[in-house]
Design an enzyme around this catalytic site. Structure first.
Site, short mmCIF file in Angstrom:
data_model
loop_
_atom_site.label_atom_id
_atom_site.label_comp_id
_atom_site.label_asym_id
_atom_site.label_seq_id
_atom_site.Cartn_x
_atom_site.Cartn_y
_atom_site.Cartn_z
N CYS A 78 0.84 -1.20 0.00
CA CYS A 78 0.00 0.00 0.00
C CYS A 78 0.87 1.25 0.00
CB CYS A 78 -0.99 -0.04 1.16
SG CYS A 78 -2.31 1.18 0.98
N HIS A 182 -3.88 -4.66 -0.18
CA HIS A 182 -3.45 -5.23 1.10
C HIS A 182 -3.56 -6.76 1.04
CE1 HIS A 182 -3.02 -1.61 3.59
NE2 HIS A 182 -3.94 -1.11 2.80
N GLU A 184 -2.55 -8.85 3.11
CA GLU A 184 -2.87 -9.34 4.45
C GLU A 184 -4.34 -9.16 4.80
OE1 GLU A 184 -1.60 -6.50 3.71
OE2 GLU A 184 -2.06 -4.97 5.21
#
Lengths: 209, 251
Positions: A78, A182, A184
């Site tokens: 990001c 993202h 994650e």
């Protein structure tokens, strides 16, 4: 795996995702703590200028440039991706890390900004970070951003996505790569991407292709 | 793509469910439920903390930490957040966003301060709105629909966005818990007035309702609680129905 902590990110999620995949994650608050890491992860949420200021304060700027030039894999996530470039329209006059030539520009789109939500990434054919085969769900990730990278060299663009307008979703050059989304926070597709990156790091492969 | 977001009401670290914010009953472990929703294809989750007493508010921090360790989709924490410090604590524990409701109405400047400090993208302003009896628009309500404020909902939505809200979570208090469908007039009025994404909430009952929130209500995301918790529909069924109606979703 050195995960850089410079007070600009949701560290817990990126660290937990990597740990879930079996990586040993060292959260580093100063360059010395990243000493023997095989790779460096630069997360980040917030504003470009403030983030560079904190990286400088912590001494991470020089460390990242040195590690990158000596071939240590670096993954920006990001804002962490945006910091890899030379500069950003968000914070004029602030120098980025300059590991990937280019600048960061505001999304010029009729769609709502920030772009918050899931978008499909069109990976370059054979991109090592991409899922290869699989359905759209395997290459759809969660994005939260108002700015996007514009690399000078089109060869550095690994993947693109759309939000009313096309934008760069993944970049790579040498051992340095980054994703605007993202991983994650992108469920199974995101974890699979991190897993491919970890596998590449372990095998000593350049992932920036 | 349009997001589908299950909402879990949490009291003292346990999930409960509200129908018109009155009858609530225990429905399980939040982290387990969250993981199940992730596996079903939920794009995001909202935990609404309804813990009444301040002493027990720490339970939400533990919940956030556990969720961040086990669930890899974005999640928002709402309910009871009053200060920048409250916001900092849940974000530091691993939440991706916070949702501000009454605190934002009481102190609109909080939205600005929080957006400056933590970034617009993690500040959601939740608006509970009720249609005026004379049909002249909608009014903002607080305290789960019990207290009227006299504030015009569409104006407040535009102001919240101007002050830095990255998203608006719009709940129709007339429709909440009724399962007769979203208030698409309210949604469209707000979505067209505010330049940030709108999450539709309140009233989902049939599969067709979800697409309507988007096609008629111009929403960017749809949220529901009871239809998911009660097992009426799975997230996958909702997404399949939306896709059939031409709404782009992640599948």
């Amino acid at each position: 795996m050195a995960l850089l902590d410079y007070d600009m990110s949701n560290l817990r999620s990126a660290g937990k995702a990597l740990e879930r995949l079996g990586a040993r994650v060292e959260v580093c608050r100063e360059p010395g703590e990243a000493g023997d890491a095989d790779a460096v992860v630069l997360p980040g949420v917030g504003r470009f200028g403030a983030a560079m200021e904190r990286l400088d304060e912590r001494g991470f700027t020089g460390m990242l440039r040195e590690r990158a030039s000596s071939g240590t894999p670096v993954l920006g996530i990001c804002l962490g991706l945006q910091l890899l470039l030379d500069e950003s329209e968000e914070s004029p006059g602030v120098a980025g890390l300059g590991l990937i030539p280019g600048r960061v520009e505001r999304l010029r789109t009729s769609a709502k900004v920030p772009h918050i939500g899931w978008s499909e990434v069109h990976w370059r054919e054979g991109a090592a970070l991409g899922p290869g085969s699989g359905g759209p769900a395997d290459r759809t990730y969660y994005f939260v951003h108002s700015y996007a990278c514009v690399p000078t060299d089109a060869d550095d663009v690994l993947g693109t996505a759309e939000h009313g307008v096309g934008f760069t979703a993944a970049v790579g050059r040498g051992g340095v790569c980054g994703v605007q989304f993202h991983p994650e926070k992108s469920s199974a597709a995101g974890l699979a991407l991190l897993d491919r990156w970890l596998a590449g790091v372990q095998a000593g492969q350049a992932l920036a292709s | 793509m349009i997001r589908v977001i299950p909402c879990l009401d949490v009291d003292r670290g346990r999930v409960v469910k509200g129908v018109n914010f009155v009858d609530i009953r225990d429905a399980g472990d939040p982290v387990e439920l969250a993981a199940r929703y992730d596996a079903e294809g939920a794009d995001e989750l909202v935990f609404l903390d309804i813990t009444a007493t301040h002493e027990e508010r720490d339970t939400i921090i533990h919940l956030v930490q556990r969720t961040a360790e086990e669930v890899f989709i974005p999640f928002t924490i709402g309910g009871g957040l009053r200060t920048e410090e409250d916001i900092r604590a849940v974000l530091a524990a691993g939440a991706d966003k916070v949702s501000l409701n009454s605190a934002a109405v009481r102190d609109p400047d909080l939205v600005e301060r929080a957006a400056m400090r933590f970034g617009d993208q993690c500040i959601v302003v939740a608006i509970d709105a009720k249609r005026r009896d004379d049909g002249s628009g909608w009014e903002v309500y607080l305290a789960g629909g019990r207290r009227e404020t006299g504030i015009e909902a569409v104006e407040w939505a535009a102001e919240a966005a101007r002050r830095g809200a990255g998203e608006l979570l719009v709940t129709s208090m007339d429709r909440d818990g009724t399962q007769v469908g979203f208030d698409t007039d309210l949604l469209a009025a707000i979505a067209d007035a505010a330049p940030v994404p709108v999450i539709a909430s309140g009233g989902a009952g049939t599969l067709g309702h979800f697409a309507e929130a988007v096609t008629r209500g111009h929403a960017d995301a749809v949220l529901a609680a009871s239809v998911f918790h009660d097992g009426v529909y799975t997230v996958g069924e909702v997404k399949a129905a939306m896709a059939r109606d031409g709404v782009p979703v992640r599948r």
